[in-house]
Scaffold this active site. Sequence first.
Site, PDB file in Angstrom:
ATOM      1  N   ASP A   1     -11.186   2.524   4.127  1.00  0.00           N
ATOM      2  CA  ASP A   1     -11.277   1.131   4.099  1.00  0.00           C
ATOM      3  C   ASP A   1     -12.927   0.854   3.896  1.00  0.00           C
ATOM      4  OD1 ASP A   1      -9.311  -0.768   4.060  1.00  0.00           O
ATOM      5  OD2 ASP A   1      -8.774  -0.413   6.016  1.00  0.00           O
TER       6      ASP A   1
ATOM      7  N   LYS B   1       1.049  -1.250  -0.135  1.00  0.00           N
ATOM      8  CA  LYS B   1       0.112  -0.106  -0.162  1.00  0.00           C
ATOM      9  C   LYS B   1       0.758   1.134  -0.107  1.00  0.00           C
ATOM     10  CE  LYS B   1      -3.769  -2.740   2.217  1.00  0.00           C
ATOM     11  NZ  LYS B   1      -4.524  -2.778   3.382  1.00  0.00           N
TER      12      LYS B   1
ATOM     13  N   GLN C   1      -4.561  -1.625   9.462  1.00  0.00           N
ATOM     14  CA  GLN C   1      -4.527  -3.188   8.940  1.00  0.00           C
ATOM     15  C   GLN C   1      -5.279  -4.109   9.939  1.00  0.00           C
ATOM     16  OE1 GLN C   1      -3.502  -3.477   5.871  1.00  0.00           O
ATOM     17  NE2 GLN C   1      -3.957  -5.518   6.039  1.00  0.00           N
TER      18      GLN C   1
HETATM   19  N1  GUN Z   1      -7.058  -7.215   6.375  1.00  0.00           N
HETATM   20  C1  GUN Z   1      -7.361  -7.904   5.250  1.00  0.00           C
HETATM   21  N2  GUN Z   1      -8.168  -6.922   4.134  1.00  0.00           N
HETATM   22  C2  GUN Z   1      -7.897  -6.072   4.660  1.00  0.00           C
HETATM   23  C3  GUN Z   1      -8.451  -4.471   4.290  1.00  0.00           C
HETATM   24  O1  GUN Z   1      -9.018  -4.620   3.002  1.00  0.00           O
HETATM   25  N3  GUN Z   1      -8.059  -3.600   5.054  1.00  0.00           N
HETATM   26  C4  GUN Z   1      -7.578  -3.678   6.091  1.00  0.00           C
HETATM   27  N4  GUN Z   1      -7.238  -2.381   6.807  1.00  0.00           N
HETATM   28  N5  GUN Z   1      -7.135  -4.648   6.713  1.00  0.00           N
HETATM   29  C5  GUN Z   1      -7.439  -5.850   5.971  1.00  0.00           C
END
Ligand code: GUN
Length: 282
Positions: free
Chosen positions: A120, A53, A97
């Site tokens: 998100d 990211k 995350q």
């Molecule tokens: N863990 C697995 N997928 C995601 C996601 O799309 N965003 C976040 N923040 N954590 C995750």
Amino acid sequence: MSAKIIDGKAVAARICEELKAKVAELTAAGKQPGLAVVIVGDNPASRVYVNNKKKKCAELGIYSEEHALPESVTEAELLDLIDRLNRDPKIHGILVQLPLPGNLNEQLILDRISPAKDVDGFHPVNVGRMLIGLPGFLPCTPAGVMELIKETGMVLAGKECVVVGRSNIVGKPQAILLLREHGTVTICHSRTKDLGAVCRRADILVAAVGKAELITGEMVKPGAVVIDVGINRNAAGKLVGDVHFDSVSQVAGWITPVPGGVGPMTIAMLMRNTVQSAEQSR
Ligand code: GUN
């Protein structure tokens, strides 16, 4: 092999190319998009996702900052960090995350993120807005899946859509987005009786259960669009999806590969949400 491959990597690259131009415009206007990424503990998969990211932010000219916290961090400290990021004008998107270590209340933390910075799309306000069709941030993976379905040219209205998996991050929001496009939507899960029979009805099948190669060729309707959200390791240690690619690609009309399908789209949608947030700021 009869199925056409939906190249998520290429679609994501196209979207990111468009975003790059928008980021340059915003930056020139003194509004460079900014993303804060919060990672707690040392989950190796989370580390890879967070690095990807940040790397994508750098490629697009989006400002990013990482807040890596030890597993011993308290809920109060984490909430305090989120409060500070909520107030920080450089930051347009806040991403925590997941998964968080077990001692932290995930929902409590996510609820603290300002809905206006919730790139998100996990805050209950944004989930609710999505459910009733109001504008807001869409969760990245389900939004990316919708873009991949669009690539096939398939019109969803009236089509049988089957989502395998009912997580808050993918399965449930995926079903809502398919419904918004007028699909006839079924959600399958671990208690579903005769999964194969339900899956075989699907014109569009989205697999998001996290079980390596669960969906096999005999569970798929000939010509169906099959989207594989899974990222698993099989017994041999190879990266595989929730879909058994070799057998399903004999039957399906379209299929996404793993890797190179949904994964790059999730990041592209995160970038899109961050740019959207910067555009909407003040
Ligand atoms: N863990 C697995 N997928 C995601 C996601 O799309 N965003 C976040 N923040 N954590 C995750």
